[in-house]
Design a protein around this motif. Sequence first.
Motif, PDB file in Angstrom:
ATOM      1  N   ALA A   1      30.890  83.845  57.902  1.00 25.53           N
ATOM      2  CA  ALA A   1      30.212  84.451  59.049  1.00 25.53           C
ATOM      3  C   ALA A   1      30.025  85.944  58.833  1.00 25.53           C
ATOM      4  O   ALA A   1      28.959  86.503  59.125  1.00 25.53           O
ATOM      5  CB  ALA A   1      31.025  84.197  60.323  1.00 25.53           C
ATOM      6  N   PHE A   2      31.074  86.578  58.332  1.00 23.09           N
ATOM      7  CA  PHE A   2      31.014  88.030  58.102  1.00 23.09           C
ATOM      8  C   PHE A   2      29.885  88.363  57.127  1.00 23.09           C
ATOM      9  O   PHE A   2      29.077  89.277  57.363  1.00 23.09           O
ATOM     10  CB  PHE A   2      32.370  88.494  57.555  1.00 23.09           C
ATOM     11  CG  PHE A   2      32.502  89.968  57.405  1.00 23.09           C
ATOM     12  CD1 PHE A   2      32.808  90.771  58.497  1.00 23.09           C
ATOM     13  CD2 PHE A   2      32.333  90.569  56.167  1.00 23.09           C
ATOM     14  CE1 PHE A   2      32.948  92.136  58.363  1.00 23.09           C
ATOM     15  CE2 PHE A   2      32.459  91.935  56.018  1.00 23.09           C
ATOM     16  CZ  PHE A   2      32.768  92.721  57.118  1.00 23.09           C
ATOM     17  N   ASP A   3      29.818  87.607  56.031  1.00 18.28           N
ATOM     18  CA  ASP A   3      28.779  87.858  55.029  1.00 18.28           C
ATOM     19  C   ASP A   3      27.392  87.577  55.601  1.00 18.28           C
ATOM     20  O   ASP A   3      26.427  88.307  55.311  1.00 18.28           O
ATOM     21  CB  ASP A   3      29.020  86.987  53.790  1.00 18.28           C
ATOM     22  CG  ASP A   3      30.233  87.441  52.995  1.00 18.28           C
ATOM     23  OD1 ASP A   3      30.741  88.552  53.261  1.00 18.28           O
ATOM     24  OD2 ASP A   3      30.695  86.677  52.129  1.00 18.28           O
ATOM     25  N   ALA A   4      27.286  86.534  56.408  1.00 15.94           N
ATOM     26  CA  ALA A   4      25.975  86.184  56.970  1.00 15.94           C
ATOM     27  C   ALA A   4      25.476  87.285  57.907  1.00 15.94           C
ATOM     28  O   ALA A   4      24.282  87.621  57.900  1.00 15.94           O
ATOM     29  CB  ALA A   4      26.061  84.853  57.714  1.00 15.94           C
ATOM     30  N   VAL A   5      26.379  87.842  58.698  1.00 15.98           N
ATOM     31  CA  VAL A   5      25.989  88.936  59.599  1.00 15.98           C
ATOM     32  C   VAL A   5      25.528  90.139  58.779  1.00 15.98           C
ATOM     33  O   VAL A   5      24.486  90.748  59.058  1.00 15.98           O
ATOM     34  CB  VAL A   5      27.161  89.325  60.524  1.00 15.98           C
ATOM     35  CG1 VAL A   5      26.837  90.600  61.297  1.00 15.98           C
ATOM     36  CG2 VAL A   5      27.482  88.192  61.494  1.00 15.98           C
TER      37      VAL A   5
END
Lengths: 404, 145
Positions: free
Chosen positions: A36-40
Motif C-alpha cells: 500500500a505504501f509503495d502504491a501511494v
Amino acid sequence: MSFDALSWRGQFPLLASHPQLHYLDSAATSQICRAAFDAVGLHELGRRANVLRGTYRLAEMADAAYEDARRQVAAYLNAGSADEVVFTSGATASINLVAHAFGEGLQPGDEVALSLAEHHSNFVPWQMLRARRGVALRFLPLAADGRIDLSRLEQAVTPRCRLVAVTQASNVTGAVTDLAPLVAAARAVGARVLVDGAQAAQHGPVDVTALGCDFYAFSGHKVFAPNGVGVLWGRAAELERLPPFLGGGGMIGRVTAADTTWAPPPRRFEAGTPPIAQAVGLGAALDWLRQQPWPEMRSHGEHLLGRLLDGLEALPGLTLLGPRQPEHRLPLVSFSLAGIHPHDACQVLDQHGVAVRGGHLCAQPLMDYFGVTAAVRASLAPYNTEEDVAALLAGLEDVVRRLS
Amino acid sequence: MSAADPYQQALIDLARAGHGAGSLPAPDGSALRDSPLCGDRVRMQVRLEGGRVSALAHDVKGCLLCQAAAAMLGLHGVGLDEAGLRAARQGIAAGLAGGEAPPGWPEFALFEPVRPMRNRHGCVLLPFDALIGAIEDAGGKPPAA
C-alpha cells in the motif's frame, strides 16, 4: 505449510524499522503494508491528478488507478460489481452515509435494530437519525459474554423494523456475530441489513454475497492501508434507490438553476474530490491481502490468542470481557484489572515497548453493560509473534506488581 | 520511544491518600464531569462560605493521575473562590503544557512526567473542571437557610 509471522512483519515498514515494538493495537489502526505504501508513493509521484474530470493523459492515468482500486476492493469483498463499491473517508462516514440516505426514506415509528455491542460509529448515527426522523431504536439482546443472543431476535426485529445495523465482530470483545440468523430475521420482516465490518475485514477476504447483507462498511486504516479512505459496499439495487448524502462536484447528472439530477452509483455518493491516492493504496493492500495464506494466518492468530488467554487468566484480579472460546472471537482481547485503571496499565506497558489501547474503546453502552468504565484491549494481527504476547504478559505482571 | 515514568511511588501515594474523597451531607453544589477520551468520571461536591470553598468532596472513577489530582484539590482547594480555582486550573494546564509549575501547588512536581503525554492532561484537569462545575452549580442555587 506454516506461516512465518516474522517474514510477514518484514512487509510492514514501520515494524521492520522498530523491531523492539510490540504493536498490539491493530484493532484501532493496523500498520500500513509495503504494497500500500509503495502504491501511494507511485501514484502521487507519477499519476497525481484529479479524477473523473480531466482529459489529459495524466488525469486518464489517475482515473484508471482509481477505478482499478474499486475493482480490487470489489474482488476482496466478492462483490457482484465494482459499481457497488463507494469510496468514503472511513467506516464512520460509510455508516453515516446509510443513516442519512437510507434514513431519508424512514417514517416516524419505523424501527432500526442494533445492539449495545456496537462501536459508537454504528450507534450514534442511529441516535441522530432517531432525533431527525422519529424512528425508534430497538436493541438486540446480549448474552452475559456480550454476544448477541440469537434466541430472542424477535424482541428487536419486529414487523416495524426497516434496518438491522450490526457489527460483524465487536471491537471490545472480539465476538464474531453469527449473521445468518440476523439476516434471516431481517428478511422475514422486509428489513435491510447493514454490517459494520471495521474489525472483521482485517482478518481475511470478505464475502458479502455469502453474508447476504445489503450494506457493508469498513475502513482502510484497519486493513493495512492508508488513513482517510473507507468503503461502503451496497447491493446495486439498494444503492440505486438511495438519494445522495452529500452534494457537490462529481455526484451530479446535470445542474441547472432550477434543479439537479444525480449521477448513478457509486459516484452519486462520492461528492467532491475523493481520497484518490488513499483509495489506490487501499486497493493495493487488499490485492496483496487476497494473495496471502489465510488458513495458515488464521491458525497463527488462534495459536497466539490461546497463549494470550491462558496467560491473562493466570493474572490475579483480571476479568475478561467477552467469550472465552477462541472459535467465537477474533484475536482481540479486552479485560479489566482489579483496582488498576486501564490508562495506567497502558502507560506502564508502553514502558515495556507494548502498545495496547485502554479506555472505553468507543463503546460506552457495552462498557455500561459490563459494569465497567474502561478496559485494556490487546488486538493481534498476523504480524504479531509469540514474543509480542510474552512481552504483554510480562508487562502486565509489572503493572500488577507496581499499581495494585 | 522511551518516556518518563509518571508512576513514581509519591504520586501513587498521593492518589491512594485520597484527600477529600467521599461525599458531603448537604452540599451547596455538585457536578459530574466525564472524560470523553477514556470514560473517567469525577463527581465533585462543594460547600461555599462567602463565595469561597469551605468544604469539598470527590468521588473519582478514573486513573491514578485523576485520583492524585483530585487529592491535590483536597489538600489545597478549600479557601479558593471560583476565580482562584479557574486561575489554578489555568496554571496546572500551562504547567502540563511545559510552562512554569503553578505556585501554591507543590504536588504539581509529581505530574511533571505527564508533560509529554498530552492525551493524559485531561485526566489531571478533570477534577478541576468538576470543582468549577460544582461552584457554578452552587452559584445558581439560593443560599441554604
